[in-house]
Design an enzyme around this catalytic site. Structure first.
Site, PDB file in Angstrom:
ATOM      1  N   SER A   1      21.073   0.760  -9.707  1.00 35.55           N
ATOM      2  CA  SER A   1      21.424   1.694  -8.639  1.00 35.55           C
ATOM      3  C   SER A   1      22.312   0.982  -7.624  1.00 35.55           C
ATOM      4  O   SER A   1      21.891  -0.026  -7.039  1.00 35.55           O
ATOM      5  CB  SER A   1      20.149   2.184  -7.941  1.00 35.55           C
ATOM      6  OG  SER A   1      20.433   2.593  -6.625  1.00 35.55           O
TER       7      SER A   1
ATOM      8  N   LYS B   1       1.471  -2.318 -20.972  1.00 35.19           N
ATOM      9  CA  LYS B   1       0.246  -2.758 -21.645  1.00 35.19           C
ATOM     10  C   LYS B   1       0.210  -2.360 -23.110  1.00 35.19           C
ATOM     11  O   LYS B   1      -0.483  -2.976 -23.914  1.00 35.19           O
ATOM     12  CB  LYS B   1      -0.965  -2.161 -20.929  1.00 35.19           C
ATOM     13  CG  LYS B   1      -1.210  -2.727 -19.551  1.00 35.19           C
ATOM     14  CD  LYS B   1      -2.008  -3.996 -19.645  1.00 35.19           C
ATOM     15  CE  LYS B   1      -2.319  -4.594 -18.294  1.00 35.19           C
ATOM     16  NZ  LYS B   1      -3.101  -5.822 -18.409  1.00 35.19           N
TER      17      LYS B   1
ATOM     18  N   SER C   1     -10.761  -0.650 -16.652  1.00 34.86           N
ATOM     19  CA  SER C   1     -10.642   0.746 -16.239  1.00 34.86           C
ATOM     20  C   SER C   1      -9.180   1.118 -16.141  1.00 34.86           C
ATOM     21  O   SER C   1      -8.824   2.227 -15.817  1.00 34.86           O
ATOM     22  CB  SER C   1     -11.291   0.915 -14.878  1.00 34.86           C
ATOM     23  OG  SER C   1     -10.759  -0.054 -14.009  1.00 34.86           O
TER      24      SER C   1
ATOM     25  N   GLU D   1       2.764 -10.392  -5.851  1.00 32.69           N
ATOM     26  CA  GLU D   1       1.314 -10.178  -5.737  1.00 32.69           C
ATOM     27  C   GLU D   1       0.981  -9.524  -4.385  1.00 32.69           C
ATOM     28  O   GLU D   1       1.585  -9.869  -3.366  1.00 32.69           O
ATOM     29  CB  GLU D   1       0.630 -11.554  -5.819  1.00 32.69           C
ATOM     30  CG  GLU D   1      -0.860 -11.498  -5.894  1.00 32.69           C
ATOM     31  CD  GLU D   1      -1.479 -12.868  -6.162  1.00 32.69           C
ATOM     32  OE1 GLU D   1      -1.144 -13.842  -5.455  1.00 32.69           O
ATOM     33  OE2 GLU D   1      -2.330 -12.949  -7.077  1.00 32.69           O
TER      34      GLU D   1
ATOM     35  N   ASP E   1      -4.948 -14.060  -5.073  1.00 28.53           N
ATOM     36  CA  ASP E   1      -5.609 -15.219  -5.698  1.00 28.53           C
ATOM     37  C   ASP E   1      -4.637 -16.093  -6.487  1.00 28.53           C
ATOM     38  O   ASP E   1      -4.809 -17.311  -6.551  1.00 28.53           O
ATOM     39  CB  ASP E   1      -6.746 -14.754  -6.619  1.00 28.53           C
ATOM     40  CG  ASP E   1      -6.242 -13.804  -7.671  1.00 28.53           C
ATOM     41  OD1 ASP E   1      -5.880 -12.674  -7.324  1.00 28.53           O
ATOM     42  OD2 ASP E   1      -6.166 -14.214  -8.853  1.00 28.53           O
TER      43      ASP E   1
HETATM   44  C1  LIG Z   1       1.018  -1.443 -13.899  1.00 24.05           C
HETATM   45  C2  LIG Z   1       0.537  -2.849 -14.007  1.00 24.05           C
HETATM   46  N1  LIG Z   1       1.376  -3.843 -13.651  1.00 24.05           N
HETATM   47  C3  LIG Z   1       1.003  -5.143 -13.736  1.00 24.05           C
HETATM   48  C4  LIG Z   1      -0.256  -5.506 -14.179  1.00 24.05           C
HETATM   49  C5  LIG Z   1      -0.629  -6.972 -14.234  1.00 24.05           C
HETATM   50  O1  LIG Z   1      -0.767  -7.432 -15.531  1.00 24.05           O
HETATM   51  P1  LIG Z   1      -1.515  -8.811 -15.842  1.00 24.05           P
HETATM   52  O2  LIG Z   1      -2.987  -8.561 -15.643  1.00 24.05           O
HETATM   53  O3  LIG Z   1      -1.183  -9.097 -17.248  1.00 24.05           O
HETATM   54  O4  LIG Z   1      -1.024  -9.809 -14.872  1.00 24.05           O
HETATM   55  C6  LIG Z   1      -1.165  -4.502 -14.559  1.00 24.05           C
HETATM   56  C7  LIG Z   1      -2.514  -4.858 -15.025  1.00 24.05           C
HETATM   57  O5  LIG Z   1      -3.361  -4.028 -15.247  1.00 24.05           O
HETATM   58  C8  LIG Z   1      -0.760  -3.146 -14.487  1.00 24.05           C
HETATM   59  O6  LIG Z   1      -1.583  -2.143 -14.842  1.00 24.05           O
END
Ligand SMILES: Cc1ncc(COP(=O)(O)O)c(C=O)c1O
Length: 332
Positions: free
Chosen positions: A37, A62, A87, A213, A219
């Site tokens: 963009s 995932k 979950s 993060e 963490d």
């Molecule tokens: C949308 C999304 N992004 C990033 C992650 C982070 O992945 P990881 O646990 O492999 O660091 C997750 C983990 O559930 C997620 O659902």
């Protein structure tokens, strides 16, 4: 040229296992688009390349790892099914990958899980087994299912097959946009960033890999600073996919190959999500939008080490949003 320390097989996965994963899963997964963009580039003063894993099957990256794990099982093991305790997006991805192979997926879900994520598991044919909220109850319930069914346990991130599957994102991204000099991806348990870093740095040792993060679950940043895995007694963030702790397979990769961890506030994640909706027209969940929040953060922009990061790949990792929760958060 390849970084010798990666080639050594010193980490849980490597470019060979990632290439094998790519060959194994490519007929099942979407090759997700990379979009750009001009407006967002002007806002950030860099060229950004958004890898839209929110368009992946199941709505998140995932599915890559889940698919690789499930298709790595031999027929006899596969017939007994798979089990996990999660979950989140891994649970839905595993359910979908299992359904496509025609095998059962037993998903242990804590009673407090968000409804939209439970609905996804059910939609994709996963068999929900409820547990209490504590990690102990989740693990105990999963091992009971394992004993009763003989199903294979597929951990959401601390597993070679999962890390290798997630690494296929970098293989695709660097083919789609070879000019990329930096990749930013979210971090939780570290499966995504481990795969991404191992593949990207094997293909281009000069590339920088940064993790993003949330401050309320920082963490991984604390672990990097301390030189050992730190776990938090509790987490507090809107990014519900980013609350897990690093595992013993992901930590060494994060320690050695992730160049930095950029910590961002929830308000900035919300703003990044808004930009994804309003400018990119892409539905991204909070955990998925955090890479854009990181690139816009002062700590990234003011850090001289990242001044020459001009072509940045941002992994929009997922798009499973509970609209009710989202609207409530924007109204606050
Ligand atoms: C949308 C999304 N992004 C990033 C992650 C982070 O992945 P990881 O646990 O492999 O660091 C997750 C983990 O559930 C997620 O659902």
């Amino acid at each position: 040229m390849m970084d010798a320390s990666i080639k050594d097989g010193k980490y849980a996965a490597d470019i060979s296992s990632i290439r094998e994963a790519h060959a194994r899963i490519s007929s099942f997964v979407h090759k997700t688009p990379v979009i750009t963009s001009e407006s967002i580039n002007a806002m950030c003063n860099r060229s950004l390349y958004f890898k839209c894993e929110c368009f992946q099957k199941g709505g998140a990256f995932k599915f890559r790892g889940a698919c690789n794990a499930i298709h790595s099982l031999d027929d006899a093991q596969a017939a007994k099914g798979v089990v996990t305790h999660s979950s989140g997006n891994h649970a839905a991805a595993l359910s979908l990958a299992a359904k496509l192979r025609g095998i059962p997926a037993y998903i242990v879900i804590p009673k407090n899980a968000p409804k939209c994520k439970v609905d996804n598991v059910i939609r994709y044919g996963g068999q929900v087994i409820w547990s209490e909220v504590t990690m102990k109850s989740r693990e105990d319930t999963a091992s009971k299912v394992l004993q009763e069914t003989g199903a294979a346990l597929i951990h959401p991130y601390n597993d070679k097959r999962i890390i290798s599957g997630q690494g296929t994102i970098s293989v695709e991204l660097l083919e789609q946009a070879p000019q990329i000099d930096t990749i930013i991806a979210p971090i939780s348990g570290g499966g995504l960033i481990s795969g991404v870093a191992l593949a990207a740095k094997s293909l281009n040792p000069k590339i920088r890999v940064l993790a993003a993060e949330p401050r309320g679950a920082n963490d991984a940043a604390q672990s990097k600073a301390a030189g050992r895995i730190i776990t938090l007694p509790e987490t507090n963030t809107i990014a519900d996919g980013l609350r897990a702790s690093l595992g013993e397979l992901t930590w060494p990769v994060v320690r050695d190959l992730v160049d930095d961890i950029i910590v961002v506030d929830d308000a900035d994640i919300m703003e990044a999500m808004r930009l994804c909706y309003e400018i990119l027209k892409v539905a991204v969940e909070p955990s998925g939008a955090i890479g854009l929040a990181a690139v816009r953060s002062e700590s990234f922009r003011n850090n001289p080490a990242w001044r020459d990061c001009n072509h940045i790949g941002i992994i929009l990792s997922g798009g499973n949003v509970d609209l009710g929760v989202l609207w409530d958060s924007y109204r606050k």
